[in-house]
Design an enzyme around this catalytic site. Structure first.
Site, PDB file in Angstrom:
ATOM      1  N   CYS A   1       0.867  -1.181   0.000  1.00  0.00           N
ATOM      2  CA  CYS A   1       0.000   0.000   0.000  1.00  0.00           C
ATOM      3  C   CYS A   1       0.896   1.221   0.000  1.00  0.00           C
ATOM      4  CB  CYS A   1      -0.927  -0.003   1.209  1.00  0.00           C
ATOM      5  SG  CYS A   1      -2.022   1.431   1.283  1.00  0.00           S
TER       6      CYS A   1
ATOM      7  N   THR B   1       0.318   2.477  -5.057  1.00  0.00           N
ATOM      8  CA  THR B   1       0.470   1.306  -5.913  1.00  0.00           C
ATOM      9  C   THR B   1      -0.259   1.519  -7.235  1.00  0.00           C
ATOM     10  OG1 THR B   1      -1.400   0.194  -4.821  1.00  0.00           O
ATOM     11  CG2 THR B   1       0.812  -0.299  -3.995  1.00  0.00           C
TER      12      THR B   1
END
Length: 333
Positions: free
Chosen positions: A90, A255
């Site tokens: 993340c 991401t």
């Protein structure tokens, strides 16, 4: 009946929440973060649900649990929890957690200005800049990212046929750009994104069923990225990223930005060394860069970096009391 206590530092990265669990989480075996992710998912998912879902969390909640890393080349380990599950990586969570643990004195870097973090998807290097006691800027050098599938045609109820790409930047993203049956973000309300994204995600998953070529535990389409032209003159592009059941990322998505750069490089629209400024649905920015070429199994890939800011917004002591009928959270669907 027991009451479980969790000590947290709450923060946000460019608008998206990060709940950093500093104490109270279960002790896990001295394994890699990838293996710990598997153990946590099978034995302790109640912790994620209790901390991320209502009444202690909300539909967009995201968090990180701190663990020591077993790698000699890492300072600390991050386990990512959010409403959609336990993520391999993340980006906004890493930026927010690095900010929180540095400002709260929870990690001592071996090299000032740099950290190395073990995550389930591998190893992430971090650079940061401080102003007095505050972290002003964090750049993460993300895992190798690649374009998994291109120009796939999927049928989406309510939209018709869409042509999409599928790219990996630590999670798998179905990337939708303006086309005949979708004219862009300006014509979409948040409610439309929430209604249509699960249908797009399911159609993409049914069509492509992605599995990471180097780690089969990383699989499946988890996010949908709706792309459009930037509004901010400093930005190159804009996005709205959907995850979970009803969540829209308020940040430009770390991401997701990595996956987007991998897609653009693979399609000849971005080059190694190029800067890429990504704008979020609320107008916040990530300053990204295509650092170098890489490989992921048989795929040509890139090594991306993503930079942004975060702010600590409070300390939070959370009780999960098993007498509470809603101890382990709920979500309205």
């Amino acid at each position: 009946m027991p009451r479980h206590t969790f000590f947290c530092v709450d923060a946000h990265t460019c608008g998206n929440p990060v709940r950093v669990v500093t104490a109270g989480a279960p002790t896990l075996a001295n394994l890699s973060m990838a293996d710990r992710r598997e153990t946590f998912a099978s034995q302790y998912d109640w912790v994620r649900r209790a901390l991320m879902f209502e009444p202690r969390g909300h539909d967009v909640m995201s968090g990180v649990i701190l663990y020591p890393s077993i790698r000699e080349d890492c300072d600390i380990g991050f386990l990512f929890i959010e409403v959609s599950g336990l993520l391999p990586m993340c980006g906004h969570g890493t930026i927010g957690t690095v900010t929180a643990i540095l400002e709260e004195g929870l990690v001592v870097p071996r090299s000032p200005g740099r950290l190395a973090v073990e995550i389930p998807a591998g190893r992430v290097e971090v650079e940061y800049k401080m102003s007095g006691p505050h972290v002003e800027h964090v750049r993460i050098y993300n895992v190798p990212s690649y374009l998994h599938a291109t120009d796939a045609r999927i049928d989406v109820p309510g939209l018709g046929t869409l042509t999409v790409d599928l790219a990996y930047g630590g999670n798998y993203y179905c990337i939708v750009e303006p086309q005949a049956n979708w004219h862009g973000l300006d014509g979409m309300r948040a409610a439309d994104i929430i209604a249509l994204s699960p249908l797009v995600r399911k159609a993409a998953q049914d069509k492509m069923v992605p599995v990471h070529p180097e780690d089969a535990r990383i699989r499946d389409v988890s996010h949908v990225m709706w792309c459009d032209q930037a509004r901010d003159p400093r930005a190159n592009a804009r996005n709205a990223v959907f995850y979970g059941e009803k969540a829209i990322d308020r940040s430009p998505c770390g991401t997701g930005s990595s996956a987007r750069m991998a897609q653009l490089v693979a399609k000849g629209r971005l080059n190694i060394g190029d800067e890429f400024v990504h704008e979020s649905i609320i107008g916040t920015l990530f300053e990204c860069r295509v650092e170098s070429a890489a490989r992921v199994g048989p795929f040509t890939a890139i090594r991306p970096s993503v930079a942004g800011w975060a702010r600590v917004i409070g300390h939070n002591t959370i009780f999960v009391d098993e007498r509470d009928p809603l101890a382990f959270g709920f979500q309205l669907l």
